[in-house]
Each structure stands twice: as C-alpha cells, then as structure tokens.
Design an enzyme around this catalytic site. Structure first.
Site, PDB file in Angstrom:
ATOM      1  N   CYS A 100       0.825  -1.214   0.000  1.00 37.54           N
ATOM      2  CA  CYS A 100       0.000   0.000   0.000  1.00 37.54           C
ATOM      3  C   CYS A 100       0.861   1.268   0.000  1.00 37.54           C
ATOM      4  O   CYS A 100       1.449   1.606  -1.020  1.00 37.54           O
ATOM      5  CB  CYS A 100      -0.979  -0.041   1.173  1.00 37.54           C
ATOM      6  SG  CYS A 100      -2.487   0.899   0.847  1.00 37.54           S
ATOM      7  N   HIS A 126      -4.051  -5.262   0.277  1.00 34.64           N
ATOM      8  CA  HIS A 126      -3.680  -5.790   1.592  1.00 34.64           C
ATOM      9  C   HIS A 126      -3.784  -7.309   1.625  1.00 34.64           C
ATOM     10  O   HIS A 126      -4.843  -7.859   1.935  1.00 34.64           O
ATOM     11  CB  HIS A 126      -4.572  -5.181   2.675  1.00 34.64           C
ATOM     12  CG  HIS A 126      -4.244  -3.750   2.985  1.00 34.64           C
ATOM     13  ND1 HIS A 126      -3.414  -3.390   4.025  1.00 34.64           N
ATOM     14  CD2 HIS A 126      -4.602  -2.602   2.361  1.00 34.64           C
ATOM     15  CE1 HIS A 126      -3.287  -2.073   4.045  1.00 34.64           C
ATOM     16  NE2 HIS A 126      -3.997  -1.578   3.041  1.00 34.64           N
ATOM     17  N   GLU A 184      -2.689  -9.301   3.811  1.00 39.34           N
ATOM     18  CA  GLU A 184      -2.893  -9.811   5.171  1.00 39.34           C
ATOM     19  C   GLU A 184      -4.356  -9.783   5.584  1.00 39.34           C
ATOM     20  O   GLU A 184      -4.749 -10.431   6.554  1.00 39.34           O
ATOM     21  CB  GLU A 184      -2.052  -8.993   6.160  1.00 39.34           C
ATOM     22  CG  GLU A 184      -2.686  -7.707   6.646  1.00 39.34           C
ATOM     23  CD  GLU A 184      -2.779  -6.621   5.573  1.00 39.34           C
ATOM     24  OE1 GLU A 184      -3.562  -5.676   5.735  1.00 39.34           O
ATOM     25  OE2 GLU A 184      -2.046  -6.725   4.560  1.00 39.34           O
TER      26      GLU A 184
END
Length: 367
Positions: free
Chosen positions: A258, A344, A346
C-alpha cells in the site's frame, strides 16, 4: 430507548452540502477529516483501527453496523484511528458469542464521535460523483457558519504527511526471536495482521519508526526489509524514499504494501497521484499479470501509482492491475529483489487469494 434521547447531528461537506442524522451516543461536539467510504459488509472494527484511515471520516455503506460487537483480537492497532463514523443503522445490541463489548462502548472508550440515521446511499453517491473531500460531523446543528469556518482551515489530504502521527516512537520486536528469518519493518502505519503473517512464516520482526535510516534497520542484520501501509500522501515521505533507494541499490530483499508500494515507486522516479475517491473495500478484483489469475482483495488507499510513468520506466514491471479501473495494483523491479502491491494481502475477509505474497517474500529471503 436510546434512540429517543439522541441528539440531532449533521454531516457538513466542504462544498456546503449537508446530510442529517443523529448522534449515536451521548458524545457531543464535532469531528473533522476527509470523508470516504468503505464497501465492506464486515470488518468494521478492523477498519476503525487501521492506521491507514487516520484523519478520515468513515462512511459505512453496509446498512447495519455494530451487530456483532467488538473483540480485542480484531484490533489492527492499539486504538481507533478514524476521525469519526457515519452510518445508516447503528446496532446497540450485538449477538456474537466471542464479542467482549458493544460497538457503542468501544467507541465511547475511544472517545469517537459517531452519527447514524444518515442517508448513506445518498452520501456515498455524492462522494463518488464529486470526489473525496473534507467534511465535519457535528451535533452543533445550529452553527453551520462556524463549522464551515473551521472546516475551511482543515488541510487537504493531498500533500499531507500522516505517518508520523501513527508510527511507533521507538523500535519494538514481534514474533519468535529464534525464528529462521529476521525482517526489518518500517512502520508507516503498520497493521498487526501484517506482523502476524510474517511471524507465522518463521520470521522475527523488528519494527522501526517511519523516519528510521538504512543504518538503523541494517543494525538488526535482517534477511529482508518491509515497507508498511499507512495514511496520507506518500510524496512527503522523503526519508522513507531514501531508505527504499538504499535497500534497492544494495539489491536486498524488499517488500512493500500500500503506502510502502507507493514509496517504492517514488523512490525510483515513478509519480503518484490523489485518486478521485480511492479504493476502500474487501471485494476488489485484481489480476495477477504473471499468472493470469484473478484475486479478490481488500483495499484501502486514496493515492495510486501513475500507470503511464510505471509503464515508461525501463526497470519496472507492472505485475498486478485493478480490474475495475486498470490502476496499478502491483510492481516489481526487473533486476532487483523488490516487489510491492497496492492492496492488503494480510486482510482475509473470506478469500485468502493474496496470502501467497508473504510466501513469495519469504522465498526471496531464502534465495
């Protein structure tokens, strides 16, 4: 009933547009920030505690917020990071067995102003058409002129450095110190689940402040380096860009997510820009150009890498694209041990399509 006691409240946009609602709890006053929206059906606690949302007024497009309460294990940081919350229907009661408190108590504990009963469909449509802009939510419904005067003094997100507001003040460690790999992570606004994903892959992480130098990180003798997500405009992060350049010059393993992805681009002369209203949600389609596979991704960013500049750069390869608007979703340096993504991996709101990126980073450390 609580809804009978709630105060009137408003959303006042920078262009003078007003939307009406009611204060969620007894908290009074005003909250300022850039207004944006997230389309996720779940994950509101993760959104509220994500440092990447620092300084923003969050509009939830899902009609019901609060119905499953909150749980300390769902925190992405140590506190709420959004500036304020705007919803349609606020649920005071919750039904999740594992919840430890209601969302109302959670917001009160974090001293956050929230308003409900807003026509969020109309508000989101307005933001989508006119772009993200500064706004204020307030219970001072009879002080429009005063609120507008204060709102006009709030800085625009374009050009605003915010990582210093959310980054750790001093280095700390995460994971098992006897792990096989050591990773030096630059905290531009890092999420806890990123650290968990790295630690689960046999890594011990030392997390450094946003303005740490290469010498600071190198002292940990890491096998690889990581640049985290975070809030604000990447352009003012000169120190982080210098750090990225030094890591890349030495051809050391580097992974960015990001804001870290944008910093890597800027460090190599590829520009970024403020998006019209950004990407914020948990079902954004991304295509991996190397494998041809699609991924359902979680995204949260208001800035993006300039695609024309990335395509013109002789050393960059665009590895992923956002299928809704063809923006750059992933980059790799052709002759260096460096890659990054705009989304993202995760965050797993259901699909785990992108978790392979952490495996790819660990493989780079091994090699």
């Amino acid at each position: 009933m609580k809804y009978q006691k709630r105060q009137k409240a408003i959303v006042l946009l920078a262009d003078g547009t007003i939307f009406y609602g009611k204060a969620v709890a007894n908290k009074q006053g005003s909250a300022f920030g850039e207004v944006c929206f997230n389309t996720g059906m779940t994950g509101y606690q993760e959104i509220f505690t994500d440092p990447s949302y620092y300084g923003q007024l969050m509009v939830a497009t899902n009609a019901h917020i609060g119905n499953y309460g909150t749980n300390k294990d769902d925190m992405e940081s140590d506190s709420v990071k959004i500036a304020g919350l705007i919803v349609k229907n606020f649920s005071y009661e919750y039904s999740r067995d594992t919840a430890d408190k209601s969302l109302e108590d959670f917001l009160n504990d974090n001293n956050l102003l929230a308003i409900s009963d807003v026509d969020t469909r109309a508000l989101v449509s307005y933001i989508r058409d006119h772009g993200a802009m500064n706004a204020v939510i307030s219970t001072e419904v009879d002080n429009i002129d005063g609120l507008m005067a204060q709102l006009n003094k709030i800085p625009e997100m374009d050009g605003l450095e915010l990582s210093s507001k959310v980054s750790t003040k001093s280095p700390y460690y995460f994971g098992n110190e006897n792990a096989s790999y050591r990773i030096a992570a630059l905290d531009l606004g890092i999420k806890k689940n990123i650290l968990r994903n790295l630690a689960e892959r046999d890594a011990y992480i030392k997390v450094f402040p946003y303005n740490a130098t290469f010498e600071d990180l190198e002292g940990f003798k890491p096998h690889g380096y990581f640049l985290s997500n975070g809030p604000g405009d990447p352009e003012p992060l000169i120190e982080a860009q210098e750090l990225a350049r030094e890591i890349i010059k030495r051809d050391l393993p580097l992974f960015g997510i990001c804001l870290g992805h944008q910093v890597i681009a800027l460090a190599n002369g590829v520009s970024t820009y403020k998006m019209h209203n950004g990407h914020r949600g948990i079902n954004h389609p991304v295509k991996n150009l190397k494998t041809g596979k699609g991924e359902i991704t979680s995204q949260n960013h208001g800035f993006a890498v300039n695609r024309d500049a990335a395509e013109a750069h002789p050393d960059f390869e665009i590895t992923h694209v956002h299928l809704n608007d063809n923006t750059v979703a992933g980059l790799a340096l052709k002759n260096k041990n460096c890659f990054s993504v705009q989304y993202h991996p995760e965050a797993s709101p259901g699909p785990h399509d992108s978790s392979y990126l952490f495996d790819q980073f660990i493989d780079n450390l091994k090699n």
